[in-house]
Each structure stands twice: as structure tokens, then as C-alpha cells.
Design a protein around this motif. Structure first.
Motif, PDB file in Angstrom:
ATOM      1  N   GLY A 159       0.636  -1.831  -0.150  1.00  0.00           N
ATOM      2  CA  GLY A 159       0.143  -0.108   0.293  1.00  0.00           C
ATOM      3  C   GLY A 159       1.099   1.031  -0.275  1.00  0.00           C
ATOM      4  O   GLY A 159       2.391   1.420   0.623  1.00  0.00           O
ATOM      5  N   PRO A 165      -3.727   3.413   4.034  1.00  0.00           N
ATOM      6  CA  PRO A 165      -4.995   2.386   3.348  1.00  0.00           C
ATOM      7  C   PRO A 165      -5.939   2.009   4.336  1.00  0.00           C
ATOM      8  O   PRO A 165      -5.138   2.170   5.028  1.00  0.00           O
ATOM      9  CB  PRO A 165      -3.695   1.072   3.063  1.00  0.00           C
ATOM     10  CG  PRO A 165      -2.606   0.839   4.371  1.00  0.00           C
ATOM     11  CD  PRO A 165      -2.325   2.795   4.637  1.00  0.00           C
ATOM     12  N   GLU A 169      -8.624  -2.758   2.889  1.00  0.00           N
ATOM     13  CA  GLU A 169      -7.488  -3.209   1.937  1.00  0.00           C
ATOM     14  C   GLU A 169      -6.210  -3.963   2.247  1.00  0.00           C
ATOM     15  O   GLU A 169      -6.113  -4.341   1.920  1.00  0.00           O
ATOM     16  CB  GLU A 169      -7.075  -1.215   1.643  1.00  0.00           C
ATOM     17  CG  GLU A 169      -8.391  -0.806   0.345  1.00  0.00           C
ATOM     18  CD  GLU A 169      -7.879   0.643   0.148  1.00  0.00           C
ATOM     19  OE1 GLU A 169      -8.033   1.228  -0.318  1.00  0.00           O
ATOM     20  OE2 GLU A 169      -6.982   0.917   0.870  1.00  0.00           O
TER      21      GLU A 169
END
Length: 638
Positions: A159, A165, A169
Motif C-alpha cells: 500500500g 490504506p 484494503e
């Protein structure tokens, strides 16, 4: 994450969450059912390790937390660990084990310091990982520490640093690329070292001591040994209002008293033992002379009685509004009990037997503390629990007196008193320097004077200067200075020839003269044929600046500043002062600029600073110790 929406973590408390790695985004009700089903299994998995555990302040507790914003539904809880940080790390161990047993779960844990798991492994973290970039990146998954990598280019796993994030996610990355998110070996090893010894370490942390207490307290502790923690905390954090209830001792009068064995954690025992306290003369509590063989037992029992009396006085003022029904009325109890039976918790005991009832009582207490207390925090006030036990558990004074002859032996409290060497060893272990790595390793007990002299001789002053130069030359950022990792890894050895050659090499040989502002790079390229016109111009500017610095050094040579330094010709400060006292008729341009012994001046000033600290903490010792350099104490009284 916006600081406004970030969950609040109280001081001295640990916050933990258990997420489904692969939830169903289209069926929130099914996710809730899955989490509630897992809640019973999770509690049954950790119950055997927690039934006899004495928590400092609050027990581990889990409950279903519905979806809120970007945070999906999960099992969460918060535990205040107070002064006993081992409770916090025990919870980390349990979460790590749970994610290994239940591979569909991933755990996130933090306290008021943030990602404290990363603090433990600070020496092994990548440069890009800091408190801001670590948010929603650190998880315990499948029994290992996972850190979402930093995605620099498109197509890479991980990420971006900005924006942070989301939890969804992060969980998706764990599910798809779990092997790529596994933390580096050094980071995982640092966490394993901190968790080494659990769960047996919790038993080693217990301390048994004999105490003279009122019979009611002995009866309560025989049923609920964990109630010693709130009693000690009540005494430890008492105020004048609390002590007013201890003038009369309505619930636990001072006479009679019985000798009983009380199990503390080491933290609780230290809090009770180390506080000086004399009872109010109106309370009726008296202590025998200090020479009495049971003086400590009477003193500990007196303090413990004050704590229990304070607990009950608070409960009486709160009333009984927090009482709840039996655990059997809770819908989660049936699932929890079923999971206990699957794990052979009752060990084949017949239902209705004495041992079966004891195990069932322990399970009920654990369920109350870990589940129902999260829904109504005031329902299980420890003072109310003590009063209920006094009413429901009658005791016989004669039986308690008979048990005095069969008490287990109390533990030694020598662990309360540590030597400076032991403290140094503990600090080295916590600071990430192994005993085998530190150049100033703690001297073992029983070492002879000859071995001590040999050990003191192993400290190299060259390593001091090399470490300081590595520190000065190291590249740091605006966030602060960084210590070179290699400065503490080389072994020390004292070799006079090596010292001489190192000084010659550092000072450029006897034929060269270097001052304190050496602007020439030792590693500059000798290929002058390829230098461009711009480089020649830079060289002229550098030469002009060096001549200017030389002239300034000549002017300072005859001042007090110049006399405070040692030259490289072997003379000390007195010799430098005599040299500066030459005939004043000599013009500055006729004087010879003597090169300074940079290394010797550095070591001399460091040693003077260490001497002025008189063994206490100070800038010189802190700087050297941070670089892994431990100098022996000054043996020269002059």
C-alpha cells in the motif's frame, strides 16, 4: 486516518481487534454470525491459560463490535494493564496464538504508544516505516507478524504511504499476498524474544507470601485468588477519604487474624511491600516489634486488610444497581460451554462432583470477566463481589487455624533487590544489545581482580574515536541523529602498535599538517586529468577557504582556546601553553601552525566529561552507550 476518527486508546491500556480476513461484503448478517460463533471458540481456546491468571487491573475481554465507517465488524476489546506491562505482552502472546489456531482471523493491537510491536523491533525496521506510515499495516496473522510493504511503483504488492490504506484494503492484501506481507526475519525474531517464555512465564511471575489477615479475607481469597489485585490497587491508590473507612473496619475487624498463604504477582507484591504505612490508632490494628519472626506477615496482612476494607466501602456507596443475572441467561454462554466440553475442559469429571463444580465456577467467573463485563462495566465491581462472597461462603475459624500448620513455603523476595550489574544487564537486553555483543558486558559474580583488570584492558580508545567519527559522518534526517549499526559490532582489542598506526593514518602521517577543519576528502579521486573547469574553480575556492581557516587558526593559537587543545607533537596542554608564550616579537606569519591531535583531544574531553558525571547518567555516557561503547569506571582517584 483522520485523527478525529482514530480510536482513542487510554494510557496504560492495550486495544486489540480480531478481523475476518475474508468477510462476505454482501452479507453483513452472516459476518456477524461467523464472528459470534468464533467468539465462543476463541474464549474456550484461551480459557485454560486465563482461569488462574491474576490481572493487574482488567482482564482480557472480547465482544462483537459492529461495522463503523471504514472499520469492518470485528471482535474487539480493551484491557487496562496499569503498572504491569507483562499483562500487555501476555495478551499479545494470546492473540498471536489465536491467529495461528484460527487462520481466518487477523489481529491488530496497539496501546497509547501506537504500534508498540514495532517499537520492540525498532532496530530491524525499514527506513520508510514510522508511526505515521505504520497505520493499518501491522497485523498478527497465522501466528506471525505481518507488515504491509510500501508500494513505490504501480504493480507492486503493498500500500502507498499516502493515503493510509483502509482496514479493508489491508485485510485484502493479507488474504491475497500473505506471504509477501510477512515481516522480515529480524523483526519477527525481536518479537519472539520478547514473547519467549509465555504462557509459563505468567506462573514464574507469581509470588507466594504468608500474611496475617482477618478470616473473612482468607475465605474470600480461597474462593477468588484474583481479588487480591483490586485490593492491592485500592491500598496502593488510597486517598484520605478511603482511609476514613479504615478507622472502624466494619467488614474486616482486626481481631482475630489467621495466617494464610496469599498469591500475588511480583508487581502487586512490590506495590504492597515497598509502601511504608502505619495504621490509624483508632483502627485497632497493631504490629509486633520488627524483631518478631512474623513481622513481615503481620505488616503485609495489615496492608491487605486496608485494601479489602476500602473495596467494600466503595461498593457500599455504589449500591447494588450493577448486579446482573446468572451467566446461563447469556446467549453466548451455551456456545462457550459447548466449546469447553469439546476441548475436554472438565477432564472426564462427573457432573455434580466437587471438582466439576470447581471447574464450572472458574468457567463462570472467566465468562463474566471476559464477556458480560464488556456490556455492563459496573456489573462486576470487585467490592460488590467480595461482599457477595462473604455472604455466600461461610467459613470456620477453627478450620482456618488448623490450615496454618500446612501452608506452602513462601517465596524469597530477593528479586526485589538487584545489583548494578544485574540492572546493566537488563538494560542491555531491553536496549537490543546482547550480553555477548556489548563491549562492556556486565562482570559476572565471583570474577577475580586479575580478570577484572584484563577486562578493563580490553577497552580500546581507538574504538571510541572510530565510533564518534562514524556517528559524525553518518547521514541523518530532520527526524534526528541515527547511530551507525556497525559501531558496536566490532570486538575491542588493545594493541599499542595499532593505536600508533591508526593515529598516523588518521592524521595523514608525520609529514602532513592537518588542523581541526580538514576540508579535503581522504577518498578524493586522484585523476586530475579529467577534472572539468568547474571542478578547478571549486578547488580554488576550497583552497582559498582553507587558507582563510589557517590564518584564523594562527590567530587563535596564542589564545586560551588554542591553549586548551593538544598538538600532535606529543606535548600536553601545558606544553602548548609554553609554546604559545613565545616572544611576542614573533609575527603571526612567521609562526608555525602545529597540527592538532584530534583523536587525543576527543578522548581527553570525553573522559573528563565522564569523570564529572561521577557515575551518573550524562551526555558523554549516553552518547557512548548508544553507540555500544562501554568504558570502565575511573580507577584513578586523582
Amino acid at each position: 486516518m483522520d485523527p478525529v476518527t482514530r480510536p482513542l486508546v487510554h494510557e496504560d491500556a492495550v486495544h486489540y481487534q480480531l478481523f475476518l480476513v475474508d468477510p462476505d461484503p454482501l452479507d453483513p448478517q452472516e459476518n456477524e454470525r461467523s464472528l459470534l460463533r468464533l467468539l465462543g471458540a476463541v474464549l474456550a481456546e484461551i480459557a485454560p491459560a486465563l482461569l488462574q491468571h491474576i490481572w493487574q487491573k482488567q482482564p482480557l475481554n472480547l465482544s462483537y463490535v459492529p461495522e463503523k465507517g471504514d472499520v469492518p465488524a470485528h471482535l474487539g476489546g480493551r484491557t487496562a494493564f496499569g503498572d504491569n506491562v507483562e499483562d500487555e505482552w501476555f495478551i499479545v502472546f494470546l492473540l498471536k496464538r489465536l491467529t495461528h489456531t484460527f487462520s481466518e482471523l487477523a489481529a491488530a493491537v496497539q496501546d497509547n504508544d501506537g504500534q508498540f510491536l514495532l517499537i520492540e523491533a525498532a532496530h530491524h525496521l525499514p527506513k520508510w516505516l514510522d508511526p505515521e506510515s505504520s497505520e493499518n499495516r501491522v497485523f498478527l496473522y497465522r501466528g506471525e507478524l505481518h507488515i504491509l510493504p510500501n508500494r513505490v511503483r504501480s504493480g507492486e504488492v503493498g500500500g502507498p504511504l499516502d493515503p493510509v490504506p483502509s482496514v479493508r484494503e489491508a485485510l485484502e492484501l493479507l488474504r491475497v499476498h500473505g506471504d509477501r506481507c510477512l515481516a522480515e526475519h529480524g523483526v519477527r525474531s525481536a518479537l519472539e524474544r520478547r514473547l519467549q517464555g509465555y504462557p509459563g512465564k505468567t506462573q514464574a511471575d507469581l509470588h507466594k507470601a504468608h500474611c496475617y489477615v482477618p478470616p473473612g479475607i482468607a475465605a474470600v481469597l480461597s474462593r477468588r485468588p484474583d481479588l487480591v489485585a483490586p485490593a492491592v490497587s485500592a491500598f496502593y491508590l488510597r486517598d484520605p477519604v478511603d482511609l476514613q473507612a479504615c478507622r472502624t473496619f466494619r467488614h474486616f475487624p482486626p481481631d482475630p487474624r489467621v495466617l494464610t498463604s496469599v498469591t500475588f504477582t511480583r508487581c502487586l507484591y512490590a506495590q504492597l511491600e515497598q509502601q511504608s504505612f502505619l495504621p490509624d490508632g483508632r483502627s485497632g490494628y497493631t504490629l509486633p516489634p520488627r524483631s518478631h519472626p512474623h513481622y513481615r506477615a503481620h505488616q503485609l496482612g495489615m496492608k491487605l486488610a486496608h485494601g479489602f476494607e476500602i473495596l467494600c466501602s466503595r461498593a457500599r456507596s455504589l449500591g447494588s444497581g450493577g448486579q446482573v443475572g446468572p451467566v446461563g441467561a447469556d446467549p453466548l454462554w451455551k456456545a462457550f460451554l459447548h466449546n469447553l466440553e469439546k476441548r475436554d475442559y472438565f477432564r472426564g469429571e462427573l457432573e455434580g462432583s466437587v471438582r466439576y463444580k470447581e471447574l464450572m465456577s472458574s468457567a463462570e467467573n472467566f465468562f463474566k470477566q471476559s464477556v458480560t463485563s464488556t456490556r455492563s462495566p459496573g456489573a462486576h465491581d470487585p467490592g460488590e463481589e467480595v461482599l457477595r462472597l462473604l455472604e455466600s461462603a461461610p467459613f470456620s475459624l477453627e478450620e482456618l487455624k488448623e490450615q496454618e500448620a500446612h501452608l506452602p513455603q513462601e517465596d524469597s523476595d530477593e528479586w526485589l533487590h538487584i545489583t548494578p550489574q544485574e540492572l546493566e544487564r537488563l538494560l542491555e537486553e531491553r536496549g537490543g544489545l546482547g550480553v555477548s555483543q556489548g563491549q562492556g558486558v556486565v562482570r559476572a559474580a565471583g570474577t577475580s581482580e586479575e580478570e577484572e583488570r584484563e577486562e578493563d584492558g580490553s577497552y580500546s580508545l581507538v574504538s571510541v574515536t572510530r565510533g564518534m567519527k562514524d556517528f559524525i559522518n553518518a547521514m541523518s534526517s530532520f527526524q534526528g541523529a541515527e547511530f551507525p549499526q556497525s559501531c558496536s559490532s566490532d570486538p575491542f582489542c588493545f594493541d599499542p602498535d595499532a593505536v600508533t598506526s591508526a593515529l598516523d593514518r588518521l592524521l595523514g602521517g608525520k609529514g602532513e599538517e592537518l588542523d581541526s577543519d580538514d576540508f579535503e576528502d581522504e577518498d578524493e579521486d586522484d585523476d586530475e586529468d579529467e577534472c572539468s573547469g568547474a571542478q578547478e574553480q571549486d578547488g580554488e575556492t576550497l583552497g582559498s577557504l582553507k587558507r582563510y581557516m589557517d590564518e584564523m587558526d594562527l590567530e587563535l593559537q596564542s589564545t586560551n582556546i588554542g591553549q586548551s587543545f593538544t598538538s600532535s607533537n606529543g606535548g600536553d596542554r601545558d606544553a602548548a601553553a609554553q609554546t604559545s608564550a613565545a616572544p611576542a616579537a614573533l609575527e603571526p606569519e612567521d609562526e608555525e601552525l602545529k597540527p592538532l591531535d584530534v583523536d587525543l583531544n576527543l578522548v581527553t574531553n570525553l573522559l573528563e566529561s565522564l569523570t564529572s558525571q561521577a557515575g551518573l547518567s550524562g551526555p558523554a555516557s549516553n552518547l557512548l552507550q548508544s553507540m555500544g561503547i562501554h568504558l570502565p569506571p575511573n580507577a584513578d582517584a586523582s
